[in-house]
Scaffold this active site. Structure first.
Site, PDB file in Angstrom:
ATOM      1  N   GLU A   1      38.213 -81.195 140.393  1.00 46.63           N
ATOM      2  CA  GLU A   1      37.404 -82.025 141.286  1.00 46.63           C
ATOM      3  C   GLU A   1      36.550 -83.028 140.519  1.00 46.63           C
ATOM      4  O   GLU A   1      36.300 -84.131 140.990  1.00 46.63           O
ATOM      5  CB  GLU A   1      36.524 -81.161 142.182  1.00 46.63           C
ATOM      6  CG  GLU A   1      37.294 -80.402 143.258  1.00 46.63           C
ATOM      7  CD  GLU A   1      37.888 -79.077 142.780  1.00 46.63           C
ATOM      8  OE1 GLU A   1      37.873 -78.812 141.560  1.00 46.63           O
ATOM      9  OE2 GLU A   1      38.367 -78.309 143.636  1.00 46.63           O
ATOM     10  N   PHE A  22      32.983 -66.362 151.951  1.00 45.19           N
ATOM     11  CA  PHE A  22      33.932 -66.682 150.879  1.00 45.19           C
ATOM     12  C   PHE A  22      33.924 -68.189 150.606  1.00 45.19           C
ATOM     13  O   PHE A  22      33.979 -68.997 151.521  1.00 45.19           O
ATOM     14  CB  PHE A  22      35.347 -66.224 151.259  1.00 45.19           C
ATOM     15  CG  PHE A  22      36.367 -66.618 150.220  1.00 45.19           C
ATOM     16  CD1 PHE A  22      36.319 -66.064 148.939  1.00 45.19           C
ATOM     17  CD2 PHE A  22      37.343 -67.563 150.501  1.00 45.19           C
ATOM     18  CE1 PHE A  22      37.238 -66.446 147.975  1.00 45.19           C
ATOM     19  CE2 PHE A  22      38.266 -67.940 149.531  1.00 45.19           C
ATOM     20  CZ  PHE A  22      38.212 -67.381 148.265  1.00 45.19           C
ATOM     21  N   GLN A  23      33.841 -68.544 149.341  1.00 51.21           N
ATOM     22  CA  GLN A  23      33.773 -69.939 148.894  1.00 51.21           C
ATOM     23  C   GLN A  23      32.644 -70.710 149.557  1.00 51.21           C
ATOM     24  O   GLN A  23      32.775 -71.888 149.869  1.00 51.21           O
ATOM     25  CB  GLN A  23      35.124 -70.649 149.099  1.00 51.21           C
ATOM     26  CG  GLN A  23      36.190 -70.127 148.132  1.00 51.21           C
ATOM     27  CD  GLN A  23      37.394 -71.030 148.002  1.00 51.21           C
ATOM     28  OE1 GLN A  23      37.776 -71.695 148.952  1.00 51.21           O
ATOM     29  NE2 GLN A  23      38.010 -71.035 146.830  1.00 51.21           N
ATOM     30  N   LYS A  75      33.725 -76.364 158.639  1.00 50.27           N
ATOM     31  CA  LYS A  75      35.108 -76.367 159.107  1.00 50.27           C
ATOM     32  C   LYS A  75      35.201 -76.396 160.631  1.00 50.27           C
ATOM     33  O   LYS A  75      36.038 -77.095 161.192  1.00 50.27           O
ATOM     34  CB  LYS A  75      35.821 -75.123 158.556  1.00 50.27           C
ATOM     35  CG  LYS A  75      37.327 -75.244 158.608  1.00 50.27           C
ATOM     36  CD  LYS A  75      37.987 -74.105 157.845  1.00 50.27           C
ATOM     37  CE  LYS A  75      39.499 -74.201 157.970  1.00 50.27           C
ATOM     38  NZ  LYS A  75      40.170 -73.098 157.256  1.00 50.27           N
ATOM     39  N   MET A 101      29.459 -87.900 117.386  1.00 49.52           N
ATOM     40  CA  MET A 101      28.075 -88.351 117.495  1.00 49.52           C
ATOM     41  C   MET A 101      27.105 -87.244 117.081  1.00 49.52           C
ATOM     42  O   MET A 101      26.129 -87.493 116.390  1.00 49.52           O
ATOM     43  CB  MET A 101      27.781 -88.833 118.924  1.00 49.52           C
ATOM     44  CG  MET A 101      26.405 -89.450 119.082  1.00 49.52           C
ATOM     45  SD  MET A 101      26.109 -90.815 117.931  1.00 49.52           S
ATOM     46  CE  MET A 101      26.573 -92.222 118.926  1.00 49.52           C
TER      47      MET A 101
END
Lengths: 575, 162
Positions: free
Chosen positions: A48, A115-116, A165, A487
């Site tokens: 993502e 969940f999630q 949802k 760096m």
């Protein structure tokens, strides 16, 4: 209509072409509707974070084009949304408009550790311009339109719309109405005052006319308000040198006679010395970041400061202004460039002084570039970037990652095209380049795009080679491989007695990786191979990767040590 | 690192849209700036959908306070925010105290303070409401005597410019 249809309708009405994302349980209904309608070009990232950086690429590169400015990415609830966080935090630091749509668990189970489930609104709030969770289907369109307005208006930034949802699946009733044509967001508290105050402009011009040693600081705002031409006109008319912040680079051709190059921690000697000795700083669309100012107590001396900036909360934040102009940089520059009171002054002593600064390390730098080989016998990034700049004439688009190679690009690439330099500045997010280049290429399909990373950053989002392969994105990938996090290694060399803690890296066979993704590859180990490899990559139709074996001992100077003032700049290496 | 005691008390008055999350944003901004809040009060205004919030906090630096006000004002929901001039504004709070007092004590309190008795349990336990300046409430509670106080709830400040 169903919630999912309204999401897509709102995006279509805003002219969105590309959606970057990754599906999952809570966003499936929207993806399903996209599949039915086939109304966008969908690019599946492999993580993502990649999707959000791709969307950033669209936002950053589409300034001044006909392409809609705000990139859109989508992710599912919980881990999907959390994986967006880094790139969203990156977008707010770099004033980059961005719309992230995330699926959320159904309203009935929100805040039950479903969940999630993650508290997306709670997490995103401090790193976005605004975060939304529409709680009924008839709020969806309005929310997306408001979110797009907020993301793009004034100082750009990311917005998140988290849609449960069940709301995605709700149907509107017959009374539902929304007209995108006539919609105006009701935001009485939204600060946006683009028009500059005429009196302030008059005062600024008077100060500029009086100044013996002025300097312009050209920031990101000059680019996002497409004001490069007017900046150049103003600077030429009043005869004032220009230094650039990291994100101000490519506002005007960087080899312009008035240009001093980049200012700040890894800025040029001339820009930094000029900033130390100026009597008037004229700052456009920038925020006096610590990488620009160094230690604030040692910054600016007696110089007066004119600060033109769209975000009022940036004014007087780090540096006290003499004249603050809270306005759109483009509008202010349009007035200044055409101001009849503005006088051209030769400022001979100042420009002679600038020439002295310019010549201070010129010869030594040129010698280093010509040698092209570091103390450990490998290639210097400076030389590679200089060759790239020569071959492209400075006209191609450069998407830099974060680290030494990024500073070297900022210093040695001869930017000629307006808005042709993209990188993560404020946040300094390693791994940004590869996915960002995907969005940049889609927004500017007719230009050649180079994604340049070190071996550290490249491996942070290496999975997006999959997206490049699948969608046949024509990006030229240059990998500056020195086997270290360069760096940090440089800091270790200079300030930590050469103890290389956590910086050396055993790398994989990048040729094999490139081959696995079907991307043609060349390895460059010798000076005389650089030009041919770059030309092959440039001429190839489609993605191409060149790996350069770079010298770990290369350092980028000058450097203002962290915590030091600009006057503490290290100009040459103690040997 | 030494931390200096923040002693300068300030009040910020902010007017905002009544949307969920705005209190969260303001308090998290203040936390990020490492300022400790003394009190927060919020209430609806005469205008529907608009809330007014009074914050009191301690911060010695004028620059930091100004920056905070500007960053609060920048929040999309916030319509206006300003620091109140202490001498040019009224600061008041309400306290509800539960305490023990006999009738003689109560009479004495009544001579010196304006308060309203909300409840009287067993004649000896009083619940009373008092409103006024912070100093006045402090005095009222001192007069009751700490050993007599069972419980106190204070509202925090609300403020208005003259």
């Amino acid at each position: 209509m169903k919630g999912t249809e309204l999401v897509l309708k709102a995006l279509k009405d805003k002219g969105v072409k590309y959606i970057f994302g990754y599906t999952g349980g809570a966003i499936m209904p929207i993806f399903d509707e996209m599949e039915k309608q086939k109304c966008f070009e969908f690019i599946m990232s492999r993580h993502e974070q990649g999707a959000a950086f791709m969307a950033q690429g669209i936002s950053r590169a589409s300034v001044g084009t006909s392409h809609p400015r705000t990139g859109v990415c989508m992710a599912t609830s919980g881990p999907g949304a959390m994986n967006l966080v880094t790139a969203i935090a990156d977008a707010i630091m770099d004033s980059c408009p961005l719309l992230a749509i995330t699926g959320q668990v159904a309203t009935g189970v929100i805040a039950t550790d479903a969940f999630q489930e993650s508290d997306v609104v709670g997490v995103m709030m401090p790193i976005t311009k605004q975060t939304y969770m529409p709680l009924s289907v008839d709020k969806i369109e309005e929310t997306i339109h408001e979110a797009m307005y907020v993301a793009l208006t004034g100082r750009g930034g990311p917005v998140v719309v988290d849609i449960p949802k069940d709301i995605q699946l709700q149907e509107t009733d017959a009374s539902y109405q929304f007209n995108p044509e006539t919609y105006e967001p009701e935001l009485p508290g939204f600060l946006y005052s683009p028009v500059p105050d005429r009196d302030r402009i008059r005062q600024a011009v008077a100060l500029i006319n009086k100044s013996e040693r002025p300097i312009i600081l050209c920031g990101h705002g000059v680019i996002t308000s497409t004001a490069g031409k007017n900046l150049q006109k103003f600077a030429e008319k009043a005869h004032i040198p220009i230094a650039f912040t990291l994100h101000g680079l490519s506002a005007i051709p960087v080899d312009h006679p008035l240009s001093l190059g980049m200012v700040g921690m890894h800025g040029t000697v001339e820009a930094n010395r000029a900033l130390l000795n100026t009597d008037l700083i004229i700052a456009f669309g920038m925020r006096f970041d610590d990488r620009v100012t160094g230690n604030l107590d040692l910054f600016g001396g007696d110089a007066k400061v004119i600060h033109v900036e769209i975000d009022p909360s940036e004014i007087d934040k780090n540096v006290k202004t003499s004249i603050a102009i809270n306005a759109d940089t483009g509008m202010a520059l349009n007035i200044l460039a055409n101001d009849h009171e503005l006088i051209s002054r030769p400022r001979r002593i100042w420009f002679e002084q600038l020439d002295v600064y310019r010549s201070e390390i010129r010869e030594a730098t040129q010698k280093e570039i010509d040698t092209g080989i570091g103390t450990q016998g490998e290639l210097l990034m400076k030389t590679i970037v200089t060759r790239l700049s020569d071959i492209t004439g400075g006209k191609d688009i450069i998407v830099g990652d974060v680290g030494q190679h990024q500073m070297i690009l900022a210093r040695y690439y001869n930017f000629q095209t307006a808005n042709s330099w993209f990188t993560s500045g404020g946040a300094g997010t390693m791994g940004c380049s590869l996915p960002m280049a995907v969005g940049v290429k889609l927004a500017r399909p007719d230009e050649r795009v180079w994604s340049i990373s070190g071996d550290g950053g490249f491996q942070m989002n290496i999975q997006e080679l999959g997206a490049i392969m699948e969608h046949k994105i024509d990006v030229k990938i240059l990998l500056m491989n020195n086997g270290y996090l360069g760096m940090v290694r440089q800091w270790q060399t200079l300030f930590y007695d050469g103890r290389y803690a956590g910086t050396p890296m055993k790398n994989p066979d990048f040729e094999a990786i490139s081959g696995a993704y079907g991307i043609p590859y060349l390895k460059v180990t010798k000076l005389d191979q650089i030009e041919a490899a770059l030309k092959t990559a440039a001429g190839h139709k489609g993605a191409f990767m060149v790996e350069f074996l770079c010298d770990p001992s290369e350092i980028i100077l000058p450097m203002v040590p962290a915590g030091g003032g600009i006057g503490d700049m290290i100009v040459s290496r103690r040997t | 690192m030494m931390t200096t005691a923040q002693t300068k008390r300030r009040a910020i008055l902010a007017v905002m849209l009544d949307r969920s999350g705005v209190l969260n944003k303001i308090s998290s901004l203040i936390r990020r700036k490492m300022i400790n809040v003394d009190t927060i009060t919020a209430c609806p205004t005469q205008q529907p959908g608009i809330t007014s919030m009074t914050l009191t906090l301690r911060e010695n630096s004028d620059d930091k306070a100004l920056q905070l006000v500007r960053q609060i004002e920048k929040l999309t929901e916030v319509i206006s925010a300003k620091e109140l001039d202490i001498d040019q504004s009224f600061w008041r709070e309400v306290a509800i105290a539960k305490f023990e007092a006999d009738s003689e004590h109560l009479e004495r309190l009544g001579r010196n303070f304006n308060f309203e008795i909300l409840d009287r349990q067993n004649h000896e336990v009083i619940v009373a409401q008092v409103a006024g300046t912070s100093q006045m409430i402090d005095n009222f509670l001192a007069e009751i005597g700490p050993d007599k106080i069972i419980e106190v709830a204070r509202s925090g400040f609300t403020a208005l410019e003259k």
